[in-house]
Design an enzyme around this catalytic site. Structure first.
Site, short mmCIF file in Angstrom:
data_model
loop_
_atom_site.label_atom_id
_atom_site.label_comp_id
_atom_site.label_asym_id
_atom_site.label_seq_id
_atom_site.Cartn_x
_atom_site.Cartn_y
_atom_site.Cartn_z
N LYS A 3 0.81 -1.23 0.00
CA LYS A 3 0.00 0.00 0.00
C LYS A 3 0.83 1.27 0.00
CE LYS A 3 -1.45 -2.50 3.13
NZ LYS A 3 -1.84 -3.13 4.38
N VAL B 169 -6.19 -3.19 -1.51
CA VAL B 169 -7.35 -2.73 -0.75
C VAL B 169 -8.28 -3.91 -0.52
CG1 VAL B 169 -9.31 -1.14 -0.68
CG2 VAL B 169 -7.19 -0.44 -1.82
N LYS C 237 -5.57 2.80 2.12
CA LYS C 237 -6.55 2.18 1.21
C LYS C 237 -7.54 3.22 0.67
CE LYS C 237 -5.85 -2.13 3.66
NZ LYS C 237 -6.20 -2.89 4.86
N1 HSE Z 1 -3.29 -5.16 8.78
C1 HSE Z 1 -4.28 -5.18 7.76
C2 HSE Z 1 -5.64 -5.44 8.39
C3 HSE Z 1 -3.93 -6.23 6.74
O1 HSE Z 1 -5.70 -5.66 9.59
O2 HSE Z 1 -6.65 -5.37 7.69
C4 HSE Z 1 -4.38 -5.97 5.36
O3 HSE Z 1 -4.02 -4.73 4.83
#
Ligand code: HSE
Length: 334
Positions: free
Chosen positions: A120, A147, A219
């Site tokens: 990202k 995303v 995102k």
């Molecule tokens: N650390 C992120 C989450 C993982 O908890 O959604 C995916 O980007």
């Protein structure tokens, strides 16, 4: 198609497994194989122009804790010296600088290679530069898994909903925060829930990125650029994380038949991530590690998608869809 994987961790291993499991599908569709010519982790790399058995690469990484027997200091130097068609960039996200992933992506695009990434940082910081570079060099840059992991959102908006005027998009884009808030709904303290999310392997390498809302903000910036054609970065997003959500606040929300969820919102004018009160039973009140997004468009009306926002095979499934889309263009199905 020759593929090289950078940032060979759990997602890279998941991708190898997916390639092994879909070998026949790829052969049937294109009359050729996807050849994994190598992979690189944070200190070593493996390269063989004839390709590796993808399952062997995973076995080696698990048993030796490293993917290859060659050491390196500069990933770009390695990429400059090898032959491949597609770079799969799955290094951990660095939201401050874009990290090594940014350098790898730029290097690949400058060398006219197609790129698939779920990283990202580079996309949330230097989106227009990367897409311009790809365009100038006739390369394809795909990032569905960046995303919502397995939840289809970018290609859904750009392909299935092409022609729609998308008015707004809002949703839950971080599984760690949603897991913590769902546990707090049941009376579990914040710290304990975070620890559990880390044990499940859901949280980012630095969980600050999750709980302070930075991961969701990346995102949202990516969606603003791809779905709304805006030119924004992570730094333009108004961000509030969940660290100040108290057990009392969660209980008060519950007494009003509401839950607190970390919601990301994007439109032509909005660019926000923050905790919001959501009525119980609303599509955005989901519990656990799922991600969900509500798209509002002028002809189709509201559309909601829900799916697993992270995970080894789940994220690799999004990489596979990007790979198929690139191969459809470069090789053409038979
Ligand atoms: N650390 C992120 C989450 C993982 O908890 O959604 C995916 O980007």
């Amino acid at each position: 198609m020759k593929v090289f994987i950078c940032g060979f961790g759990t997602v890279g291993q998941g991708f190898c497994e997916v390639i092994a499991r879909r070998r026949q599908f790829i052969r049937d569709r294109y009359g050729e194989d996807v050849v994994i010519v190598g992979a690189m982790d944070s200190r070593s790399y493996a390269y063989d122009p004839n390709g590796f058995d993808p399952e062997r690469l995973v076995e080696r990484k698990i048993s030796d804790k490293r993917v290859g027997d060659r050491e390196y200091t500069d990933s770009v130097q390695v990429l400059e010296g090898i032959d491949y068609d597609i770079l799969v960039e799955v290094s951990p996200t660095d939201v401050k600088t874009g990290g090594v992933g940014l350098k790898n992506i730029i290097c690949a695009l400058e060398n006219k290679k197609d790129v698939i990434t779920v990283n990202k940082g580079p996309l949330a910081l230097r989106f227009s530069e990367l897409t311009d570079l790809a365009k100038r060099n006739g390369c394809l840059l795909r990032f569905e898994g960046s995303v919502g992991g397995a939840m289809p959102i970018i290609n859904l908006c750009r392909e299935n909903l092409v022609g729609e005027n998308i008015c707004s998009l809002r949703g839950i884009f971080n599984g760690t925060c949603n897991f913590i808030l769902s546990k707090m709904d049941k009376g579990q303290p914040f710290e304990q829930a975070l620890k559990e999310a880390q044990q499940m392997g859901y949280a980012e390498t630095d969980p600050t990125n999750d709980i302070e809302g930075y991961d969701s903000a990346c995102k949202i910036a990516i969606l603003a650029n791809t779905v709304f054609g805006r030119d924004v970065t992570f730094n333009d997003v108004r961000i509030t994380g969940i660290t100040s959500i108290t057990e009392d606040a969660v209980a008060l929300a519950a007494s009003r038949n509401m839950v607190i969820r970390l919601i990301g919102e994007v439109s032509e004018t909005k660019l926000e991530v923050g905790p919001r009160l959501v009525p119980k039973g609303h599509p955005l009140s989901i519990s656990g590690t799922l991600n969900t997004a509500q798209i509002l468009s002028d002809l189709a009306g509201p559309i909601t998608v829900t799916g697993r926002g992270a995970g080894r095979l789940e994220t690799a499934s999004a990489i596979l869809s990007d790979l198929v889309s690139i191969m459809d263009e470069r090789v053409k199905p038979q």
